[in-house]
Write a protein that holds these residues in place. Structure first.
Motif, PDB file in Angstrom:
ATOM      1  N   SER A  86       0.728  -1.374  -0.009  1.00 56.51           N
ATOM      2  CA  SER A  86       0.007   0.119   0.013  1.00 56.51           C
ATOM      3  C   SER A  86       0.747   1.228  -0.026  1.00 56.51           C
ATOM      4  CB  SER A  86      -0.971   0.123   1.266  1.00 56.51           C
ATOM      5  OG  SER A  86      -0.176  -0.009   2.397  1.00 56.51           O
ATOM      6  N   SER A  87       2.243   1.063   0.047  1.00 58.31           N
ATOM      7  CA  SER A  87       2.884   2.451   0.301  1.00 58.31           C
ATOM      8  C   SER A  87       4.285   2.345  -0.933  1.00 58.31           C
ATOM      9  CB  SER A  87       3.610   2.445   1.471  1.00 58.31           C
ATOM     10  OG  SER A  87       4.449   1.407   1.666  1.00 58.31           O
ATOM     11  N   ILE A  88       4.697   3.603  -1.255  1.00 57.33           N
ATOM     12  CA  ILE A  88       5.762   3.664  -2.201  1.00 57.33           C
ATOM     13  C   ILE A  88       6.707   4.572  -1.420  1.00 57.33           C
ATOM     14  CG2 ILE A  88       4.572   3.080  -4.290  1.00 57.33           C
ATOM     15  CD1 ILE A  88       4.440   6.027  -4.931  1.00 57.33           C
ATOM     16  N   ASP A  89       8.051   4.220  -1.782  1.00 58.66           N
ATOM     17  CA  ASP A  89       9.107   4.838  -1.200  1.00 58.66           C
ATOM     18  C   ASP A  89       9.527   5.818  -2.170  1.00 58.66           C
ATOM     19  OD1 ASP A  89       8.501   3.641   1.250  1.00 58.66           O
ATOM     20  OD2 ASP A  89      10.458   2.580   1.478  1.00 58.66           O
ATOM     21  N   LEU A  90       9.883   7.178  -2.408  1.00 57.63           N
ATOM     22  CA  LEU A  90      10.315   7.861  -3.624  1.00 57.63           C
ATOM     23  C   LEU A  90      11.827   8.628  -2.892  1.00 57.63           C
ATOM     24  CD1 LEU A  90       7.064   9.485  -4.656  1.00 57.63           C
ATOM     25  CD2 LEU A  90       8.152   7.310  -5.535  1.00 57.63           C
ATOM     26  N   SER A  91      12.572   8.847  -4.009  1.00 57.91           N
ATOM     27  CA  SER A  91      13.632   9.786  -3.714  1.00 57.91           C
ATOM     28  C   SER A  91      13.415  10.859  -4.691  1.00 57.91           C
ATOM     29  CB  SER A  91      15.052   9.139  -4.187  1.00 57.91           C
ATOM     30  OG  SER A  91      15.265   8.130  -3.133  1.00 57.91           O
ATOM     31  N   ILE A  92      13.543  11.994  -4.154  1.00 61.62           N
ATOM     32  CA  ILE A  92      13.136  13.299  -5.119  1.00 61.62           C
ATOM     33  C   ILE A  92      14.486  14.135  -4.914  1.00 61.62           C
ATOM     34  CG2 ILE A  92      12.093  15.357  -5.812  1.00 61.62           C
ATOM     35  CD1 ILE A  92       9.589  13.668  -4.694  1.00 61.62           C
ATOM     36  N   GLY A  93      15.472  14.373  -5.953  1.00 62.65           N
ATOM     37  CA  GLY A  93      16.303  15.301  -5.868  1.00 62.65           C
ATOM     38  C   GLY A  93      16.416  16.516  -6.516  1.00 62.65           C
TER      39      GLY A  93
END
Length: 142
Positions: A86-93
């Motif tokens: 049910s979740s997502i882990d994102l990286s935003i640079g």
């Protein structure tokens, strides 16, 4: 693939010292997530009607590396590190002319909407689109 977009730093982003007021970076992070969903074909304004879902941020960590000023152009890059049930882990640079500005780690959780908000599985068609952004292949630009 990586999702990429640009953000022009405007007067409204800056504090009296002439640099970006740090909460504006959080808005830029959220705008990047919202644009990513929109470009995948899942605009936030239709998530409730289409899937009965919301996608709130449940964890956010950001490391600021250098200040920005009005008229700077940020290059933002989003990649998905993990897709759960049910979740997502994102990286935003964010970079300015190749120099790092910030790095954000964001966890989003798919939830029901209404009076009782509960986590729910990521809809299959959304999961399929997100999966494209989990590798480090070529860029997709907005």
């Amino acid at each position: 693939m990586r999702y990429m977009r640009e953000e022009l730093i405007r007067f409204r982003h800056c504090d009296p010292a002439g640099i970006v007021f740090y909460p504006r970076f959080l808005e830029i992070v959220n705008d990047t997530v919202e644009d990513w969903f929109d470009d995948m074909g899942f605009p936030f304004q239709h998530m409730k009607e289409r899937f009965g879902a919301g996608v709130p941020t449940v964890n956010l960590n950001i490391r600021f590396q250098s200040p920005c000023r009005q008229a700077d152009l940020l290059q933002l890059e989003l990649v998905c590190n993990r897709i759960g049930d049910s979740s997502i882990d994102l990286s935003i640079g964010a970079n300015r002319a190749g120099n790092p500005v910030f790095e954000a780690q964001v966890v989003l959780c798919f939830t029901t909407v209404g009076e009782q908000v509960k986590k729910r599985p990521i809809p299959a068609e959304i999961r399929q689109q997100i999966f494209q952004y989990t590798n480090t292949g070529s860029a997709v630009t907005a």
